[in-house]
Design a protein around this motif. Structure first.
Motif, PDB file in Angstrom:
ATOM      1  N   PRO A   1     -10.970  -7.236   4.469  1.00 44.24           N
ATOM      2  CA  PRO A   1     -10.039  -7.212   3.331  1.00 44.24           C
ATOM      3  C   PRO A   1      -8.900  -8.216   3.443  1.00 44.24           C
TER       4      PRO A   1
ATOM      5  N   ARG B   1     -13.404  -9.593  -4.975  1.00 44.80           N
ATOM      6  CA  ARG B   1     -12.285  -8.687  -4.685  1.00 44.80           C
ATOM      7  C   ARG B   1     -10.952  -9.391  -4.866  1.00 44.80           C
TER       8      ARG B   1
ATOM      9  N   GLN C   1      -7.218   5.480  -3.975  1.00 51.97           N
ATOM     10  CA  GLN C   1      -8.653   5.244  -3.861  1.00 51.97           C
ATOM     11  C   GLN C   1      -9.448   6.547  -3.832  1.00 51.97           C
TER      12      GLN C   1
ATOM     13  N   ALA D   1     -11.183   4.180   1.768  1.00 48.96           N
ATOM     14  CA  ALA D   1      -9.988   3.367   1.554  1.00 48.96           C
ATOM     15  C   ALA D   1      -9.308   3.078   2.873  1.00 48.96           C
TER      16      ALA D   1
ATOM     17  N   TYR E   1     -16.645  -2.000  -1.776  1.00 54.24           N
ATOM     18  CA  TYR E   1     -16.672  -3.023  -0.728  1.00 54.24           C
ATOM     19  C   TYR E   1     -16.757  -2.414   0.671  1.00 54.24           C
ATOM     20  N   GLY E   2     -16.634  -1.089   0.767  1.00 54.91           N
ATOM     21  CA  GLY E   2     -16.538  -0.446   2.069  1.00 54.91           C
ATOM     22  C   GLY E   2     -17.732  -0.660   2.974  1.00 54.91           C
TER      23      GLY E   2
ATOM     24  N   GLU F   1      -7.986  -8.656  -7.702  1.00 55.80           N
ATOM     25  CA  GLU F   1      -6.620  -8.356  -7.289  1.00 55.80           C
ATOM     26  C   GLU F   1      -5.611  -9.281  -7.965  1.00 55.80           C
TER      27      GLU F   1
ATOM     28  N   ASN G   1     -12.348   0.946  -3.900  1.00 54.74           N
ATOM     29  CA  ASN G   1     -12.617   0.106  -2.731  1.00 54.74           C
ATOM     30  C   ASN G   1     -13.889   0.477  -2.001  1.00 54.74           C
TER      31      ASN G   1
ATOM     32  N   ASP H   1      -2.111   3.876  -1.029  1.00 51.64           N
ATOM     33  CA  ASP H   1      -3.375   3.173  -1.260  1.00 51.64           C
ATOM     34  C   ASP H   1      -4.549   4.132  -1.129  1.00 51.64           C
ATOM     35  N   CYS H   2      -4.535   4.933  -0.076  1.00 50.38           N
ATOM     36  CA  CYS H   2      -5.661   5.839   0.185  1.00 50.38           C
ATOM     37  C   CYS H   2      -5.737   6.957  -0.849  1.00 50.38           C
TER      38      CYS H   2
ATOM     39  N   THR I   1      -4.354  -5.412  -1.785  1.00 52.29           N
ATOM     40  CA  THR I   1      -4.640  -5.048  -0.405  1.00 52.29           C
ATOM     41  C   THR I   1      -3.356  -5.089   0.424  1.00 52.29           C
TER      42      THR I   1
END
Length: 537
Positions: free
Chosen positions: A426, A461, A255, A245, A480-481, A465, A477, A251-252, A335
């Motif tokens: 992102p 993505r 995730q 993330a 998509y990482g 969203e 996420n 956010d992190c 994001t």
């Protein structure tokens, strides 16, 4: 004249003690991470410091009191801490004849709007904390989000979807603070004030202050808006793992929970610079995006691994978050947008020859188009964005991007690994690329496939969203990482390398869009210049 203190002075109020404790903890904790906010409150309660105290005498008393709690600091640091207890930002500010800047704060909640003016962030911290607490208790939200701009700091409460319990991009401002002077140092002391806000809403378990860690970890408050936390799952060196993330701390955390939803449960612990959960190891980095010195939109990105005290503080707040949000960390699907990419440019680089050609197709010229404008401009390679949008509307272009100039290679950044791309992807809405004509058909097809795969991932993505695609369960996420590494790997297989930047995007609105809105939308395209190593543009 010398101020005289009465023998039986009235005790300091709780709000003043709270402000002093926040200032003391913020200063001492950076040097002694084990120093806690509870200990800071005990120290200031014992000291009873006031603005009238002799600062050097107060510093001596402070050193003795800190030693009683197992903390030793140098005399010069004790003086700096003492002036903060007295409401100053530093010893230099303590000796200044006048405040370096003033702040205007607006407390906004539905129809209830309040105003306040402060000479420093420290003096306004309690008021801002009051407004934040009132917003939490009034709305029931569990997360308040910080936003940083060149001339503002805003705290907002996100609207939450009643059924899905997730952030959907709309926000209610709680307060906005603006500088009343042109001082570039108007952010000085911001962290102290926001620590007071954080303590007020987080420590009692009321709500989370999202974005506070981004401010703490940014090189300066001016960089906070373009600073992201990055969570990596890694067995060894941080860069050897894969990205879980990025964004704010919340956010992190979100995730992390999503990524481990189908894994073995376990308590998250810290060991040195890493978090551990069951057999998994996670490391934290901070990524700062800054405008490049070269002309164009290719940024510089700097990644730094967090220190052990920083990792420990994040874990403390993560545990608070899980208590505040008893059903798990809130589901952030948007994001974190970085102003470096998302802020609308005032001018666009264009292709004058293509503009003239498109005007000729409708029997017009640039002189015809510009004639009725108050300030007619000559056709050049750089035009105001408003003029460009007016032009493409007049021409009714299906692909208005044909009039935009692609950045030359000297305005781009050559990438040797995926770090810059992981930061940029992102933020992007679209992908455009330039490829050497020297490649054969098979290589061209391979490049086209690789770029289209990345573009499809970006589209999916964005649609998720924005709610254009429904998903029974939010995708973590980490799906998509690996996009950046997959693109670079595909290019490397063909013996190719890439230069990276961004350029504006102008998109035609869907046919079913309301007729009374502007027919085009603007965004940002990732721009890739792909070629063989050693080639010259």
């Amino acid at each position: 004249m010398t101020a005289v203190r009465p023998d039986h002075e009235v005790p300091l109020s709780p709000v003043i003690l709270e402000a002093q404790a926040a200032a003391l903890w913020t200063f001492v904790h950076l040097r002694t991470p084990r120093f806690t906010s509870d200990t800071a409150l005990k120290v200031v309660e014992t000291l009873g410091a006031s603005a009238d105290d002799d600062t050097k005498s107060l510093a001596k008393r402070l050193r003795k009191e800190l030693v009683r709690h197992g903390v030793a600091i140098k005399h010069v640091n004790a003086i700096e801490a003492a002036v903060r207890l007295q409401g100053h930002e530093s010893w230099h500010a303590h000796n200044a004849d006048s405040p370096p800047f003033q702040l205007k704060a607006y407390g906004i909640l539905e129809t209830d709007e309040k105003h306040a003016t402060f000479d420093s962030w420290k003096s306004g911290g309690v008021t801002l904390a009051d407004w934040a607490e009132h917003a939490v208790r009034h709305t029931g939200v569990k997360v308040l989000e910080l936003h940083f701009g060149e001339n503002f700091v805003m705290l907002a409460a996100p609207w939450v979807h009643a059924d899905k319990g997730r952030k959907i991009g709309q926000e209610l401002p709680v307060f906005v603070v603006n500088p009343l002077t042109d001082s570039r140092d108007w952010h000085e002391g911001l962290e102290v004030a926001l620590e007071m806000v954080r303590r007020r809403i987080e420590e009692p378990g009321l709500a989370l202050l999202e974005g506070f860690s981004n401010l703490q970890l940014a090189p300066s408050p001016h960089d906070a808006a373009n600073t992201e936390l990055v969570l990596m799952q890694s067995a060894g060196e941080p860069d050897e793992g894969f990205e879980i993330a990025r964004g704010t701390e919340v956010d992190c955390w979100t995730q992390l929970d999503l990524a481990r939803a189908d894994r073995q449960a376990g308590e998250v612990t810290a060991d040195g610079v890493a978090w551990h959960c069951a057999t998994d190891r996670f490391v934290w980095q901070v990524c700062v995006a800054q405008a490049s010195s070269i002309d164009g939109a290719a940024p510089t990105t700097t990644y730094t691994q967090l220190t052990e005290p920083q990792v420990s503080r994040l874990l403390h707040r993560y545990r608070l978050a899980r208590r505040v949000l008893k059903d798990g960390v809130h589901n952030s699907v948007m994001t974190k947008m970085l102003p470096l990419f998302s802020a609308m440019a005032s001018v666009y680089r264009v292709r004058p020859d293509r503009i003239q050609a498109e005007l000729a197709k409708v029997g017009s010229t640039w002189e015809d188009f510009i004639r009725d404008h108050e300030d007619p401009l000559e056709l050049s390679g750089v035009l105001p964005i408003g003029l460009v949008l007016e032009l493409v509307k007049k021409l009714k272009l299906e692909d208005p991007n044909v009039v935009l100039a692609r950045p030359p290679r000297e305005h781009l950044v050559h990438v040797a690994d995926d770090r810059m791309l992981r930061s940029m992807i992102p933020q992007m809405d679209h992908v455009r690329y330039r490829f050497t004509s020297a490649a054969n058909a098979a290589v061209k097809a391979a490049v086209s496939d690789a770029v289209e795969e990345l573009a499809t991932s970006i589209r999916v993505r964005k649609m998720l969203e924005l709610g254009a695609l429904e998903s029974s369960q939010p995708l973590p996420n980490l799906v998509y990482g690996g996009d950046a590494q997959e693109l670079l790997g595909a290019l490397e297989q063909q013996g190719l390398t890439v230069w990276v930047g961004s350029m504006p995007l102008i998109a035609l609105m869907p046919a079913d869009a309301p007729k009374d809105i502007f027919p085009y939308a603007v965004g940002t395209s990732l721009f890739l210049d792909i070629d063989f190593p050693g080639s010259e543009q």
